[in-house]
Design a protein around this motif. Structure first.
Motif, PDB file in Angstrom:
ATOM      1  N   ALA A 200     -56.335  22.739  14.682  1.00  0.00           N
ATOM      2  CA  ALA A 200     -56.387  23.375  13.365  1.00  0.00           C
ATOM      3  C   ALA A 200     -57.800  23.840  13.040  1.00  0.00           C
ATOM      4  N   THR A 201     -57.895  24.777  12.136  1.00  0.00           N
ATOM      5  CA  THR A 201     -59.190  25.209  11.619  1.00  0.00           C
ATOM      6  C   THR A 201     -59.153  25.161  10.109  1.00  0.00           C
ATOM      7  N   ASP A 202     -60.326  24.902   9.505  1.00  0.00           N
ATOM      8  CA  ASP A 202     -60.345  24.852   8.049  1.00  0.00           C
ATOM      9  C   ASP A 202     -60.567  26.254   7.488  1.00  0.00           C
ATOM     10  N   ALA A 203     -60.717  26.321   6.191  1.00  0.00           N
ATOM     11  CA  ALA A 203     -60.793  27.624   5.534  1.00  0.00           C
ATOM     12  C   ALA A 203     -61.975  28.453   6.015  1.00  0.00           C
ATOM     13  N   THR A 211     -63.218  16.779  10.870  1.00  0.00           N
ATOM     14  CA  THR A 211     -62.964  17.317   9.540  1.00  0.00           C
ATOM     15  C   THR A 211     -62.499  16.227   8.593  1.00  0.00           C
ATOM     16  N   ALA A 212     -62.628  16.461   7.302  1.00  0.00           N
ATOM     17  CA  ALA A 212     -62.217  15.492   6.299  1.00  0.00           C
ATOM     18  C   ALA A 212     -60.702  15.305   6.321  1.00  0.00           C
ATOM     19  N   THR A 213     -60.271  14.085   6.052  1.00  0.00           N
ATOM     20  CA  THR A 213     -58.838  13.810   5.948  1.00  0.00           C
ATOM     21  C   THR A 213     -58.456  13.357   4.545  1.00  0.00           C
ATOM     22  N   ALA A 218     -59.440  20.896   3.661  1.00  0.00           N
ATOM     23  CA  ALA A 218     -59.153  22.264   3.240  1.00  0.00           C
ATOM     24  C   ALA A 218     -58.438  23.027   4.349  1.00  0.00           C
ATOM     25  N   GLY A 219     -57.898  24.184   3.944  1.00  0.00           N
ATOM     26  CA  GLY A 219     -57.333  25.106   4.906  1.00  0.00           C
ATOM     27  C   GLY A 219     -56.190  24.527   5.718  1.00  0.00           C
ATOM     28  N   ARG A 220     -56.144  24.904   7.002  1.00  0.00           N
ATOM     29  CA  ARG A 220     -55.074  24.484   7.888  1.00  0.00           C
ATOM     30  C   ARG A 220     -55.025  22.967   8.044  1.00  0.00           C
ATOM     31  N   LEU A 226     -50.854  17.179   4.754  1.00  0.00           N
ATOM     32  CA  LEU A 226     -49.835  17.064   3.711  1.00  0.00           C
ATOM     33  C   LEU A 226     -48.430  17.095   4.308  1.00  0.00           C
ATOM     34  N   SER A 227     -48.238  17.927   5.320  1.00  0.00           N
ATOM     35  CA  SER A 227     -46.943  17.972   5.984  1.00  0.00           C
ATOM     36  C   SER A 227     -46.652  16.644   6.681  1.00  0.00           C
ATOM     37  N   ALA A 228     -47.674  16.078   7.297  1.00  0.00           N
ATOM     38  CA  ALA A 228     -47.498  14.807   7.994  1.00  0.00           C
ATOM     39  C   ALA A 228     -47.159  13.682   7.022  1.00  0.00           C
ATOM     40  N   ILE A 229     -47.769  13.703   5.839  1.00  0.00           N
ATOM     41  CA  ILE A 229     -47.500  12.656   4.843  1.00  0.00           C
ATOM     42  C   ILE A 229     -46.012  12.634   4.480  1.00  0.00           C
ATOM     43  N   GLU A 230     -45.393  13.803   4.414  1.00  0.00           N
ATOM     44  CA  GLU A 230     -43.968  13.867   4.088  1.00  0.00           C
ATOM     45  C   GLU A 230     -43.114  13.118   5.098  1.00  0.00           C
TER      46      GLU A 230
END
Length: 269
Positions: A200-203, A211-213, A218-220, A226-230
């Protein structure tokens, strides 16, 4: 009981305790049927005395990675010998995040088998080693994943009659920042999520490595988390979580262990 961490267990059979997040010297398990102490490194394993005390009146289990020094049934097992007799085990392969390179290189299958021989009542963690865990026998301890419902239903349809326990992080919120602060780090350690973050890449177009979790993601990378949390957690308003709990039980889950990702007082509702 001012200052004592307590747990509301509505809808759950047990609670997961992370020593890096909860001071186990100030935990009350009154009314808690089952508790699992997560492994977060040898320096975080509670003392034998404290474990024995927590186990009074509670089915207390300690996660013991069979590849880790101190818990290796084919090598250094000195920490196993220090577990009190009233404390059970969850034998797992061990998350690579908490293992050295040497520990990660050790064979899993013979160690799970040897650990089960020594501790016949141990639960067996299945993450990444599902077939080996089934062969080892015992209560199958699954981490909640997007495929959990399908896999549990398949096991029951195939005639599996053993006990199935599921570990599920829980957050009663729909706020994206709250969810990321509570669960971003957890889901980023799941193998499929880590692989997605690697690409993935951020904005700004920067690589996702490092990258921050949390809420600053941000971004991708933010979308991936968020998708993984679901899929890897029970998150949302109470009615949504209740529906998912009912689905898990209907599928054949016997024991549901909740990890209160926002703190010990907010697991129930």
């Amino acid at each position: 009981m001012t200052g004592i961490a307590t747990f509301s267990m509505a809808g759950f059979d047990g609670v997961a305790l992370k020593p890096t997040e909860v001071d186990l010297d100030r935990v009350s398990l009154d009314g808690v049927e089952t508790a699992v102490v997560d492994y977060e490194g040898r320096e975080r394993v509670p003392s034998s005395e404290r474990l024995a005390d927590l186990a009074r009146g509670t089915d207390l289990r300690v996660t013991t990675p069979v590849r880790a020094d101190g818990f290796d049934p084919l090598g250094d097992d000195r920490l196993v010998a220090r577990l009190p007799p009233n404390v059970g085990r969850v034998v797992v392969a061990g998350n690579p995040a908490y293992l050295s390179a040497n520990e990660r290189s050790r064979a899993i299958a013979p160690r799970l088998g040897a650990a089960r021989e020594r501790s016949p009542g141990a639960w067996v963690g299945t993450e990444g080693v599902e077939r080996i865990a089934l062969a080892a026998g015992g209560t199958q301890f699954e981490l909640l994943e997007p495929t959990t419902l399908r896999e549990v239903r398949a096991l029951r349809a195939a005639g599996f009659e053993g006990e199935i326990a599921v570990y599920a992080p829980v957050v009663f919120s729909e706020d994206e920042d709250v969810l990321l602060d509570a669960l971003g780090g957890y889901v980023s350690r799941r193998g499929s999520v880590a692989a997605s973050l690697d690409t993935a890449t951020d904005a700004t177009g920067a690589a996702a490595d490092g990258t921050a979790t949390d809420a600053t993601a941000a971004g991708r990378s933010r979308s991936v988390l968020l998708s993984a949390i679901e899929g890897f957690a029970l998150a949302g308003p109470p009615e949504t979580i209740d529906e998912r709990v009912d689905e898990l039980r209907a599928a054949g889950v016997d024991v549901l262990v909740g990890y209160p990702a926002r703190g010990p007082t907010v697991l129930g509702h």
